[in-house]
Design a protein around this motif. Structure first.
Motif, mmCIF file in Angstrom:
data_model
loop_
_atom_site.group_PDB
_atom_site.id
_atom_site.type_symbol
_atom_site.label_atom_id
_atom_site.label_comp_id
_atom_site.label_asym_id
_atom_site.label_seq_id
_atom_site.Cartn_x
_atom_site.Cartn_y
_atom_site.Cartn_z
ATOM 1 N N TYR A 236 104.375 101.026 -31.624
ATOM 2 C CA TYR A 236 104.054 102.444 -31.687
ATOM 3 C C TYR A 236 104.030 102.641 -33.030
ATOM 4 N N GLY A 237 104.214 101.760 -34.166
ATOM 5 C CA GLY A 237 103.952 102.399 -35.408
ATOM 6 C C GLY A 237 102.567 102.630 -35.797
ATOM 7 N N ALA A 238 102.247 103.658 -36.790
ATOM 8 C CA ALA A 238 100.737 103.810 -36.845
ATOM 9 C C ALA A 238 100.321 102.766 -37.925
ATOM 10 N N ASP A 239 101.145 102.098 -38.699
ATOM 11 C CA ASP A 239 100.761 101.086 -39.817
ATOM 12 C C ASP A 239 100.854 99.692 -38.991
ATOM 13 N N THR A 240 101.537 99.683 -37.709
ATOM 14 C CA THR A 240 101.397 98.437 -37.247
ATOM 15 C C THR A 240 100.778 98.147 -35.926
ATOM 16 N N TYR A 241 100.065 99.414 -35.415
ATOM 17 C CA TYR A 241 99.493 99.451 -34.246
ATOM 18 C C TYR A 241 98.114 98.285 -33.997
ATOM 19 N N ASP A 242 97.454 98.325 -35.226
ATOM 20 C CA ASP A 242 96.362 97.320 -34.915
ATOM 21 C C ASP A 242 96.690 95.837 -34.734
ATOM 22 N N ALA A 243 97.917 95.491 -35.488
ATOM 23 C CA ALA A 243 98.563 94.159 -35.517
ATOM 24 C C ALA A 243 99.109 94.016 -34.007
ATOM 25 N N SER A 244 99.604 95.096 -33.771
ATOM 26 C CA SER A 244 100.361 94.916 -32.289
ATOM 27 C C SER A 244 99.102 94.553 -31.204
ATOM 28 N N ILE A 245 98.032 95.228 -31.136
ATOM 29 C CA ILE A 245 96.994 94.944 -30.266
ATOM 30 C C ILE A 245 96.508 93.373 -30.521
ATOM 31 N N GLU A 246 96.272 93.010 -31.890
ATOM 32 C CA GLU A 246 95.697 91.825 -32.062
ATOM 33 C C GLU A 246 96.631 90.711 -31.312
ATOM 34 N N MET A 247 97.727 91.020 -31.497
ATOM 35 C CA MET A 247 98.755 89.994 -31.077
ATOM 36 C C MET A 247 98.610 89.900 -29.332
ATOM 37 N N ALA A 248 98.330 90.768 -28.742
ATOM 38 C CA ALA A 248 98.320 91.072 -27.572
ATOM 39 C C ALA A 248 96.935 90.513 -27.043
ATOM 40 N N GLU A 249 95.933 90.630 -27.843
ATOM 41 C CA GLU A 249 94.608 90.346 -27.594
ATOM 42 C C GLU A 249 94.481 88.721 -27.673
ATOM 43 N N LEU A 250 95.368 87.896 -28.234
ATOM 44 C CA LEU A 250 95.525 86.579 -28.562
ATOM 45 C C LEU A 250 95.196 85.810 -27.019
ATOM 46 N N SER A 251 96.152 86.388 -26.202
ATOM 47 C CA SER A 251 95.993 85.626 -24.804
ATOM 48 C C SER A 251 96.491 86.452 -23.796
ATOM 49 N N LEU A 252 97.585 87.306 -23.904
ATOM 50 C CA LEU A 252 98.191 88.179 -22.975
ATOM 51 C C LEU A 252 97.090 88.824 -22.203
ATOM 52 N N LEU A 253 96.691 89.986 -23.011
ATOM 53 C CA LEU A 253 95.761 90.877 -22.102
ATOM 54 C C LEU A 253 94.506 90.284 -21.774
ATOM 55 N N PRO A 254 93.976 89.389 -22.406
ATOM 56 C CA PRO A 254 92.617 88.496 -21.561
ATOM 57 C C PRO A 254 93.210 87.938 -20.233
ATOM 58 N N ALA A 255 94.282 87.402 -20.341
ATOM 59 C CA ALA A 255 94.734 86.633 -18.946
ATOM 60 C C ALA A 255 94.978 87.700 -18.051
ATOM 61 N N VAL A 256 95.711 88.886 -18.354
ATOM 62 C CA VAL A 256 95.825 90.015 -17.293
ATOM 63 C C VAL A 256 94.544 90.557 -16.927
ATOM 64 N N ARG A 257 93.618 91.033 -17.671
ATOM 65 C CA ARG A 257 92.377 91.177 -17.284
ATOM 66 C C ARG A 257 91.669 90.326 -16.340
ATOM 67 N N ARG A 258 91.674 89.116 -16.310
ATOM 68 C CA ARG A 258 91.122 87.905 -15.738
ATOM 69 C C ARG A 258 91.834 87.939 -14.214
ATOM 70 N N ALA A 259 93.066 88.391 -14.151
ATOM 71 C CA ALA A 259 93.882 88.328 -12.861
ATOM 72 C C ALA A 259 93.127 89.249 -12.031
ATOM 73 N N HIS A 260 93.133 88.689 -10.774
ATOM 74 C CA HIS A 260 92.501 89.447 -9.192
ATOM 75 C C HIS A 260 93.244 90.781 -9.195
ATOM 76 N N PRO A 261 92.759 91.763 -8.751
ATOM 77 C CA PRO A 261 93.394 93.041 -8.546
ATOM 78 C C PRO A 261 94.617 93.156 -7.693
ATOM 79 N N ASP A 262 94.447 92.389 -6.613
ATOM 80 C CA ASP A 262 95.376 91.962 -5.744
ATOM 81 C C ASP A 262 96.750 91.297 -6.365
ATOM 82 N N THR A 263 96.455 90.493 -7.425
ATOM 83 C CA THR A 263 97.572 89.732 -8.065
ATOM 84 C C THR A 263 98.645 90.629 -8.759
#
Length: 987
Positions: free
Chosen positions: A908-935
């Motif tokens: 939630y930090g204004a100065d850490t938001y970008d790093a937060s998203i970068e960490m999520a984009e390493l593997s978590l968010l791409p994997a969730v987006r790949r998951a079937h909508p019924d998963t």
């Protein structure tokens, strides 16, 4: 120079004291603060930095992972870090099995990219997760399987590099008369001089160079002796430790991946027997024979991640084991050799020793997962040894001497006598197949007497090596540790030749001086990490550090556990270190933080450095994931250390508005819930979002968790059947205020399962119980302690009679197993911590005991699961998978992810938001987006669920809700069946 660099390159230019301190050490015991650091974005920028430094009269040291054991990557000039940006495969020839890479590419990263082509680069050093190819070429690294694949030199085809004067050249295979080089080639004269030197000194080289494969000391002058009228000039650069040229490209020889393996773990009743057996075991043509000694076995049994491996692979109490690895293409061939290994051990007389009550047989390991786990344990050998919580540590200086195999047993026996003579003992592990053992006597280099002992041991050990016609540098190179001893190893004439080579390549001595030639004394304490004036004053710490030696009740010892091995720099696998994976900055890795802390508490960064702005900046991207606590082989617990720093900061500078909002959340959350509409107004107002960002540092790009008026209120202090087994449900602040559905679901699962659920309230009827987690994240240790005091008072009576205490939020529940023990040592606190279980741990325990009876129905075909960092740190994630597999027809897929990046208030930090998203984009968010909508997406952490929703618009559920849904489905199916049965028959 800093100003010129900043003007002329776009990469990082780091000349502040904190940054220079972070680059002052490698994995050796040396520390030399550089003039500055450059992290170039392109190779042209790297060469521009070299040119500027040369103009300014400053020395240059190229650096990769900074994991050198001998001090190769520390110097007083300009450090050029190639690991962040210059890490690509430039070309790949699959058919020809070659590739060209930039020097900053990490070995594991290279092999991940090669694997899909069925290829790998087999110089598999134990630091493969962070060792760069440039550094490996500089050291002439060997790896555990050099018995088959050879050393770095054997697998380097060519190199492109710049001389110190800026001359660019390709170093590769040339004819002895150089007829294949154009007359105008700028390197022709240099090559001619080198080949002439090789011809001139051929006899001396033949007489003085050790006849062992693992000889990496000095310059490779033997590469200059004509072989079939051709020479590979790149082999002179390999092992030169950055002293001859600045590498820009490396061409590598590749091999087919290993498809089948079989391991035999050979047990020995004495260390001498193991060393003597090695010469016989290699006759079966294994690709590796690796030693694990008694000390390493004992230490490994105390490390959570290695304990199950040792239980599976080691029987009884051996003094040493040799792990023999076969890797032929046909697994049947490997199994035949495994059988022959057992027969050979029998022929050598190793079986049950009745007198010593020790078993000396072989355990066959054919399961790939266990094979990989054993390899990980062996690779972590150095760091396992360094996990000793004492002032004395195993010290690297006679680290990797190599002797011919027939002499290995006698050499090691006499070496142990040398150690004993000087009042110490040594640890030994590694490559028995090559007669090269990683040997480390235990010394405290803060003491002058131990420094003198080190010097004496070095001289006597190297004399033994010469006696047995071995090499004093068998794998890790020369650096500052061994370069001084080249004259006694190679003789005066060859050392003069080394100096001639250095002078011819680098006449001004610009490139990494003091290595291989003209080295300082290895025991010059002015070059040590712990110099003669090294002192740490008394520290008033808030947490208990008594397990470690040193100031602050052991805080000093905890900080100094970091030996710079760099395991935190790994890019895949496990969790550590998520911020480094996102930024690739030395500042943002556990090692960089630990080094900064050590420099701060010892006064090397100025007064009050511990609470300074620079220290807070150093720790800003630490998300307190606790991965280092579990995955760092030496057990560096940066999350706990960060609490101390934050507490020191609060004591000196007070609290920011953001820290107040985060820390005191449990105390105002109940009030805010009564006025939820007003409290949530910020989320709906762009103006309020901007004001929150400006004055509280909370990013306007984030929606805060919404307060709700219908917070979780226990229907009673006890629910469920009167005769049911007792359990306490800990209703944490986050689930109680924001997501009561999770607590409702958990309560339903437990009561349907037949449990009598206690929901304790504070004795005085005040606000609900809290673990103090938010206070700890703001450095408010006293407030956290007060909250835990209330919690312990409420939970202790249940813990006293063995009632499990179950929680849903991993970070809250596991605070009872971690920080509570650092704040309170009384029996009540210990009992509460001992009985604290995550929701899934409790259910798995009950299921395994045959006590869990839940009527579950099908809810989905598949779930993808993200594990909370703290679950992984405490070994509490596997139960999540196990519980989900109780649901009929459900396929469980785990996302291989590090930290989600939200990490409590971090995201939630204004100065850490970008790093937060970068960490999520390493593997978590791409994997969730790949998951079937019924998963179904599953995540136990409140922060994890919010990050997943913000980054993918998918809703993630707690396991408790998945189980409750499964109960609902089973009930629905049961009702339908019952209704159908009661209807009259019309047939």
């Amino acid at each position: 120079m800093a100003a010129r660099l900043a003007r002329e390159i776009t990469g990082d230019v780091l000349f502040d004291g904190f940054s220079r301190g972070r680059y002052a050490t490698d994995a050796s015991f040396y520390q030399i603060v550089p003039s500055g650091v450059v992290v170039p974005r392109t190779m042209d920028e790297a060469l521009r930095a070299l040119a500027i430094a040369r103009d300014e009269g400053v020395k240059v040291t190229p650096r990769g992972g900074g994991t050198s054991q001998c001090g190769q990557t520390v110097n007083e000039g300009l450090v050029v870090d190639l690991s962040k940006h210059l890490n690509k495969i430039l070309s790949l020839d699959v058919a020809g099995r070659t590739c060209v890479v930039e020097p900053g590419i990490v070995l594991d990263d290279l092999n991940r990219q090669l694997k899909k082509h069925g290829l790998w680069f087999p110089v598999d050093v134990s630091t493969a997760s962070r060792a760069t190819i440039g550094g490996m070429a500089g050291n002439n690294s060997c790896g555990g399987r050099s018995l088959r694949y050879g050393t770095m030199r054997d697998n380097t085809l060519s190199m492109e590099a710049s001389l110190a004067d800026g001359t660019l050249c390709r170093f590769g295979e040339v004819s002895g008369d150089l007829s294949d080089l154009d007359a105008s080639e700028p390197m022709r004269a240099l090559f001619r001089d080198m080949l002439d030197l090789g011809a001139r000194e051929a006899d001396e080289i033949a007489a003085r160079f050790p006849k062992v494969q693992r000889r990496v000391g000095g310059y490779n002058l033997d590469a200059l002796i004509p072989r079939n009228a051709r020479n590979n000039m790149a082999h002179l650069l390999v092992g030169s430790e950055g002293t001859l040229a600045f590498t820009t490209k490396v061409e590598l020889k590749l091999w087919p991946v290993i498809r089948n393996k079989a391991l035999g773990v050979c047990h020995f009743g004495s260390f001498y027997q193991a060393m003597d057996a090695a010469q016989h075991l290699v006759k079966l043509k294994p690709i590796a024979v690796e030693l694990v000694d008694r000390t390493m076995i004992a230490l490994g049994r105390d490390i959570a991640m290695f304990k199950p491996i040792i239980s599976a692979a080691i029987k009884g109490d051996p003094d040493a084991v040799l792990v023999v690895e076969f890797a032929e293409e046909d697994q049947a061939d490997n199994l035949v050799r495994l059988k022959q290994l057992g027969e050979l051990m029998g022929d050598l007389g190793f079986g049950w020793n009745n007198e010593k009550r020790k078993w000396g047989g072989v355990i066959d390991i054919t399961e790939p997962a266990l094979q990989s786990a054993i390899a990980d344990f062996r690779a972590a050998g150095l760091n396992v040894m360094m996990s000793m919580k004492q002032e004395g540590k195993p010290v690297s200086f006679v680290e990797d001497c190599a002797v011919p195999l027939p002499h290995l047993a006698n050499y090691t026996a006499r070496l142990n006598e040398v150690f004993a003579k000087h009042g110490t003992s040594g640890t030994m592990y590694a490559h028995a197949s090559e007669g090269c053992l990683h040997v480390r006597p235990v010394l405290n280099l803060k003491l002058e007497k131990d420094v003198k002992a080190m010097r004496a041991i070095a001289e006597e050990a190297f004399a033994l090596v010469r006696e047995y016609k071995g090499s004093h540098s068998g794998e890790h190179g020369d650096g500052l540790v061994r370069s001084e001893f080249h004259e006694s190893m190679f003789g005066t004439r060859l050392v003069a030749d080394f100096r001639e080579v250095k002078q011819r390549f680098d006449p001004e001595g610009v490139l990494n001086p003091g290595k291989i030639v003209d080295a300082p004394r290895m025991d010059d304490r002015s070059l040590f990490r712990f110099k003669p004036d090294y002192r740490v004053g008394e520290l008033k710490t808030k947490l208990d550090w008594s397990a470690y030696p040193g100031a602050g009740g052991g805080f000093q010892g905890a900080v100094e556990m970091c030996n710079n091995n760099g395991a935190c720099r790994k890019l895949e696998g496990g969790v550590m270190c998520p911020s480094y994976r996102a930024t690739r900055n030395e500042k943002d890795v556990t090692r960089g933080r630990a080094n900064t802390l050590r420099l701060a508490i010892s006064g090397q960064l100025g007064p009050d450095a511990l609470a300074s702005d620079e220290m807070i900046e150093t720790l800003k991207l630490c998300v307190s994931c606790k991965a280092c606590r579990h995955e760092c082989p030496t057990g560096v617990d940066m999350a706990k250390m960060k609490i101390e720093v934050l507490a020191a900061r609060v004591a000196t500078h007070g609290l920011s508005l953001r820290d107040r909002l985060v820390g005191y959340l449990p105390r105002y959350a109940g009030f805010a819930s009564r006025f939820a509409a007003i409290a949530n107004l910020r989320n709906r107002s762009p103006l309020l979002r901007k004001l929150f960002e400006r004055f509280a540092g909370i990013s306007a790009r984030r929606t805060l968790p919404a307060f709700r008026s219908d917070v979780f209120m226990p229907p009673a202090e006890v629910v469920g059947p009167a005769a049911g087994r007792e359990v306490v449900l800990f209703a944490d602040t986050f689930n109680r205020i924001y997501e009561r559905e999770n607590l409702d679901a958990a309560l339903r699962v437990l009561t349907v399962g037949g449990y009598r659920v206690h929901l304790p309230r504070p004795a005085n009827g005040s606000r609900p119980l809290c673990c103090g987690r938010t206070f700890l994240s703001a450095g408010l240790v006293e407030e956290a302690s007060a909250e835990l005091h209330r919690l312990v008072a409420a939970f202790a009576p249940f813990a006293a009679r063995g009632v499990p205490i179950v929680g849903l939020e991993p970070s809250c529940l596991l605070t009872l197993r971690d920080e509570l023990a650092s704040l309170r040592k009384d029996s009540d606190a210990k009992a509460v911590g001992a009985h604290a279980l995550t929701f899934e741990e409790f259910l798995v325990r009950e299921a395994e005991a045959g006590r869990l009876q839940l009527p579950l129905g099908t809810v989905a075909d598949k779930v993808v699961v993200h594990g909370h960092c703290h679950q992984k740190s405490f070994g509490a994630f596997k139960p999540v998978e196990q519980v989900l597999r109780l649901v009929p027809g459900l396929t469980v897929q785990t996302i291989e992810s590090s930290c989600c990046g939200m990490a409590g208030a971090f995201g939630y930090g204004a100065d850490t938001y970008d790093a937060s998203i970068e960490m999520a984009e390493l593997s978590l968010l791409p994997a969730v987006r790949r998951a079937h909508p019924d998963t179904v997406v599953v995540a136990d952490g409140t922060s994890c669920r919010h990050q997943i929703h913000d980054g993918s618009k998918r809703v993630a559920l707690h396991v408790a809700r998945v189980l409750a849904m499964s109960l609902d489905r089973a009930e629905t199916n049961s009702s339908s069946t019952s209704t159908t049965t009661k209807e009259p028959s019309h047939g």
